[in-house]
Design a protein around this motif. Structure first.
Motif, PDB file in Angstrom:
ATOM      1  N   LYS A   1       0.822  -1.212   0.000  1.00 18.66           N
ATOM      2  CA  LYS A   1       0.000   0.000   0.000  1.00 18.66           C
ATOM      3  C   LYS A   1       0.858   1.264   0.000  1.00 18.66           C
ATOM      4  N   PHE A   2       1.987   1.224   0.702  1.00 15.50           N
ATOM      5  CA  PHE A   2       2.822   2.423   0.844  1.00 15.50           C
ATOM      6  C   PHE A   2       4.298   2.068   0.624  1.00 15.50           C
ATOM      7  N   PRO A   3       4.660   1.652  -0.591  1.00 23.39           N
ATOM      8  CA  PRO A   3       6.053   1.239  -0.837  1.00 23.39           C
ATOM      9  C   PRO A   3       7.058   2.364  -0.639  1.00 23.39           C
ATOM     10  N   GLN A   4       6.626   3.601  -0.803  1.00 23.35           N
ATOM     11  CA  GLN A   4       7.544   4.727  -0.697  1.00 23.35           C
ATOM     12  C   GLN A   4       8.070   4.931   0.722  1.00 23.35           C
ATOM     13  N   ASP A   5       7.424   4.333   1.710  1.00 16.13           N
ATOM     14  CA  ASP A   5       7.873   4.512   3.089  1.00 16.13           C
ATOM     15  C   ASP A   5       8.636   3.308   3.632  1.00 16.13           C
ATOM     16  N   TRP A   6       8.990   2.379   2.746  1.00 17.31           N
ATOM     17  CA  TRP A   6       9.840   1.245   3.151  1.00 17.31           C
ATOM     18  C   TRP A   6      11.285   1.622   2.873  1.00 17.31           C
ATOM     19  N   HIS A   7      12.057   1.818   3.924  1.00 18.17           N
ATOM     20  CA  HIS A   7      13.434   2.296   3.795  1.00 18.17           C
ATOM     21  C   HIS A   7      14.411   1.137   3.659  1.00 18.17           C
ATOM     22  N   MET A   8      14.215   0.320   2.651  1.00 17.14           N
ATOM     23  CA  MET A   8      15.090  -0.832   2.464  1.00 17.14           C
ATOM     24  C   MET A   8      16.064  -0.524   1.334  1.00 17.14           C
ATOM     25  N   MET A   9      17.255  -0.081   1.724  1.00 12.38           N
ATOM     26  CA  MET A   9      18.278   0.352   0.776  1.00 12.38           C
ATOM     27  C   MET A   9      19.323  -0.733   0.524  1.00 12.38           C
ATOM     28  N   GLN A  10      19.141  -1.902   1.129  1.00 15.98           N
ATOM     29  CA  GLN A  10      20.122  -2.973   1.031  1.00 15.98           C
ATOM     30  C   GLN A  10      19.555  -4.153   0.241  1.00 15.98           C
ATOM     31  N   PRO A  11      20.410  -5.030  -0.266  1.00 19.12           N
ATOM     32  CA  PRO A  11      19.907  -6.245  -0.933  1.00 19.12           C
ATOM     33  C   PRO A  11      19.112  -7.089   0.053  1.00 19.12           C
ATOM     34  N   ILE A  12      17.931  -7.512  -0.370  1.00 24.31           N
ATOM     35  CA  ILE A  12      17.078  -8.297   0.511  1.00 24.31           C
ATOM     36  C   ILE A  12      16.468  -9.483  -0.214  1.00 24.31           C
ATOM     37  N   PHE A  13      16.136  -9.303  -1.502  1.00 25.83           N
ATOM     38  CA  PHE A  13      15.524 -10.385  -2.261  1.00 25.83           C
ATOM     39  C   PHE A  13      16.585 -11.372  -2.727  1.00 25.83           C
ATOM     40  N   ILE A  14      16.177 -12.625  -2.832  1.00 25.55           N
ATOM     41  CA  ILE A  14      17.136 -13.702  -3.063  1.00 25.55           C
ATOM     42  C   ILE A  14      17.913 -13.514  -4.360  1.00 25.55           C
ATOM     43  N   GLU A  15      17.295 -12.846  -5.358  1.00 25.09           N
ATOM     44  CA  GLU A  15      17.986 -12.604  -6.623  1.00 25.09           C
ATOM     45  C   GLU A  15      19.212 -11.709  -6.460  1.00 25.09           C
ATOM     46  N   ASP A  16      19.234 -10.889  -5.408  1.00 26.66           N
ATOM     47  CA  ASP A  16      20.345  -9.958  -5.193  1.00 26.66           C
ATOM     48  C   ASP A  16      21.369 -10.465  -4.186  1.00 26.66           C
ATOM     49  N   LEU A  17      21.174 -11.671  -3.678  1.00 25.77           N
ATOM     50  CA  LEU A  17      22.074 -12.201  -2.663  1.00 25.77           C
ATOM     51  C   LEU A  17      23.018 -13.236  -3.253  1.00 25.77           C
ATOM     52  N   ASP A  18      24.224 -13.296  -2.717  1.00 22.32           N
ATOM     53  CA  ASP A  18      25.187 -14.325  -3.094  1.00 22.32           C
ATOM     54  C   ASP A  18      24.956 -15.529  -2.181  1.00 22.32           C
ATOM     55  N   LEU A  19      24.243 -16.511  -2.694  1.00 22.93           N
ATOM     56  CA  LEU A  19      23.879 -17.653  -1.857  1.00 22.93           C
ATOM     57  C   LEU A  19      25.087 -18.451  -1.397  1.00 22.93           C
ATOM     58  N   ASN A  20      26.193 -18.354  -2.124  1.00 26.82           N
ATOM     59  CA  ASN A  20      27.396 -19.085  -1.738  1.00 26.82           C
ATOM     60  C   ASN A  20      28.027 -18.514  -0.472  1.00 26.82           C
ATOM     61  N   ARG A  21      27.646 -17.295  -0.116  1.00 27.68           N
ATOM     62  CA  ARG A  21      28.208 -16.660   1.077  1.00 27.68           C
ATOM     63  C   ARG A  21      27.254 -16.731   2.264  1.00 27.68           C
ATOM     64  N   LEU A  22      26.076 -17.303   2.040  1.00 25.44           N
ATOM     65  CA  LEU A  22      25.092 -17.400   3.113  1.00 25.44           C
ATOM     66  C   LEU A  22      25.063 -18.807   3.691  1.00 25.44           C
ATOM     67  N   HIS A  23      24.810 -18.887   4.974  1.00 21.29           N
ATOM     68  CA  HIS A  23      24.722 -20.180   5.652  1.00 21.29           C
ATOM     69  C   HIS A  23      23.289 -20.696   5.622  1.00 21.29           C
ATOM     70  N   GLN A  24      23.155 -22.005   5.590  1.00 14.84           N
ATOM     71  CA  GLN A  24      21.875 -22.679   5.776  1.00 14.84           C
ATOM     72  C   GLN A  24      20.801 -22.200   4.797  1.00 14.84           C
ATOM     73  N   VAL A  25      21.167 -22.134   3.533  1.00 13.78           N
ATOM     74  CA  VAL A  25      20.180 -21.824   2.493  1.00 13.78           C
ATOM     75  C   VAL A  25      19.457 -23.115   2.129  1.00 13.78           C
ATOM     76  N   PRO A  26      18.138 -23.155   2.183  1.00 15.95           N
ATOM     77  CA  PRO A  26      17.398 -24.385   1.860  1.00 15.95           C
ATOM     78  C   PRO A  26      17.705 -24.870   0.446  1.00 15.95           C
ATOM     79  N   ASP A  27      17.769 -26.161   0.274  1.00 17.69           N
ATOM     80  CA  ASP A  27      18.101 -26.748  -1.026  1.00 17.69           C
ATOM     81  C   ASP A  27      17.116 -26.328  -2.113  1.00 17.69           C
ATOM     82  N   ASN A  28      15.828 -26.194  -1.752  1.00 12.08           N
ATOM     83  CA  ASN A  28      14.841 -25.834  -2.776  1.00 12.08           C
ATOM     84  C   ASN A  28      15.079 -24.428  -3.311  1.00 12.08           C
ATOM     85  N   LEU A  29      15.603 -23.517  -2.469  1.00 13.11           N
ATOM     86  CA  LEU A  29      15.887 -22.160  -2.939  1.00 13.11           C
ATOM     87  C   LEU A  29      17.137 -22.141  -3.813  1.00 13.11           C
ATOM     88  N   ARG A  30      18.128 -22.927  -3.449  1.00 15.93           N
ATOM     89  CA  ARG A  30      19.320 -23.014  -4.306  1.00 15.93           C
ATOM     90  C   ARG A  30      18.929 -23.565  -5.681  1.00 15.93           C
TER      91      ARG A  30
END
Length: 334
Positions: free
Chosen positions: A288-317
């Motif tokens: 409803k109000f996306p303009q007030d979400w102050h998320m300036m960092q990578p958060i969605f899985i497409e923007d993350l380096d899964l090789n550097r994250l621990h305990q990523v579920p196999d289905n997401l990989r």
């Protein structure tokens, strides 16, 4: 240099005209947005997940509003020491399914674990909760600059909040013990956690990793879990005269999410499903109000380096590998 300037603003907040400070922060936001500096590109990638297939013009419009909202929060946080209680209370109102105004007296003695995101002005929300509901305990993220960290912690303590810091031993247990006391409010900024303790959940058209804390605390304390969304609004004339500014915030409190059915589940499943439940509730406010979400960092899985994250579920990989292969095949075909 910037940290020193911010510290100076904090320590001289009562001498800085608020209107001038807001003007300066708005101009700074416009400058950063226009030149696509810093994390503007990341903000727009995040917004595209929330907003779906919108035009580039519309995306840029919302990202500009988002930058202004983000900078407004910093302006307000840094100068809150110069504001009176009357001004602050006039700048926030509540709504939502969780605490409709008539029932405030009925839940005032209950303890409230709350999950919320980086939206609006969470310092104002914490101040309101401390005045209306009960003592507030929350967590501040450690910053690289220790002086700036201490300044922000002191700002929140000045608003009546008890502040704990990320990384200290037994943090979740401490928060659980706090919420087990009568009439306590424990709101946690939980919409991003890339540690091994984070929980992957569905959000918008993708997956994000959020903090397990709200679900764990609610389960251990056997208390219903609430969610909070915030957005800016223009104040009515009578409120403007009390607030001494033109805009304020709506704090939408939704829930409670009844945890009884989760208590019967295996622990890991309970944390996973309760976390998904509050994220589903919270995501409606972001839409409803996306303009007030102050998320300036990578958060969605497409923007993350899964090789550097621990305990990523196999289905997401597997999902990301399939998407990558599909993209490669499409590019080769073109």
């Amino acid at each position: 240099m910037i940290s020193a300037l911010l510290t100076a603003i904090v320590h001289h907040a009562d001498r800085i005209p608020e209107r001038a400070a807001r003007w300066a922060f708005t101009r700074a936001a416009d400058f950063v947005w226009l030149l696509h500096l810093g994390s503007v590109s990341q903000l727009e990638r995040n917004l595209r997940h929330v907003m779906g297939p919108v035009s580039h013009k519309r995306l840029r419009q919302v990202s500009r509003e988002g930058l202004r909202s983000y900078f407004a929060y910093f302006c307000e946080a840094l100068t809150v020491g110069g504001r009176s209680q009357e001004e602050l209370l006039a700048r926030i109102r509540t709504e939502g399914t969780g605490f409709p105004e008539p029932s405030l007296s009925n839940i005032k003695d209950a303890s409230l674990p709350i999950a919320m995101g980086h939206q609006g002005n969470w310092d104002y929300a914490g101040f309101w909760a401390g005045q209306a509901l009960g003592p507030v305990t929350t967590v501040a993220e450690r910053l690289a600059d220790p002086q700036l960290l201490e300044d922000f912690a002191q700002i929140r303590r000045g608003l009546g909040m008890h502040i704990l810091l990320t990384g200290q031993p037994g943090l979740t247990q401490t928060l659980t013990q706090q919420v087990l006391q009568e009439g306590q409010v424990v709101p946690l900024l939980a919409d991003r956690d890339l540690s091994r303790n984070g929980v992957f959940v569905r959000a918008f058209d993708s997956y994000i990793r959020v903090a397990a804390g709200p679900a764990v605390i609610a389960l251990d304390a056997k208390l219903p879990l609430y969610t909070v969304n915030m957005h800016r609004e223009s104040l009515a004339t009578d409120k403007r005269s009390q607030a001494h500014c033109d805009s304020g915030y709506v704090c939408s409190i939704d829930g409670p999410i009844d945890i009884e059915r989760y208590l019967a589940m295996p622990r890991q499943q309970a944390v996973q499903e309760l976390t998904q439940a509050w994220v589903d509730q919270w995501a409606e406010g972001i839409r409803k109000f996306p303009q007030d979400w102050h998320m300036m960092q990578p958060i969605f899985i497409e923007d993350l380096d899964l090789n550097r994250l621990h305990q990523v579920p196999d289905n997401l990989r597997q999902l990301m590998e399939e998407r990558a292969a599909s993209t490669t095949a499409r590019n080769q075909h073109e």
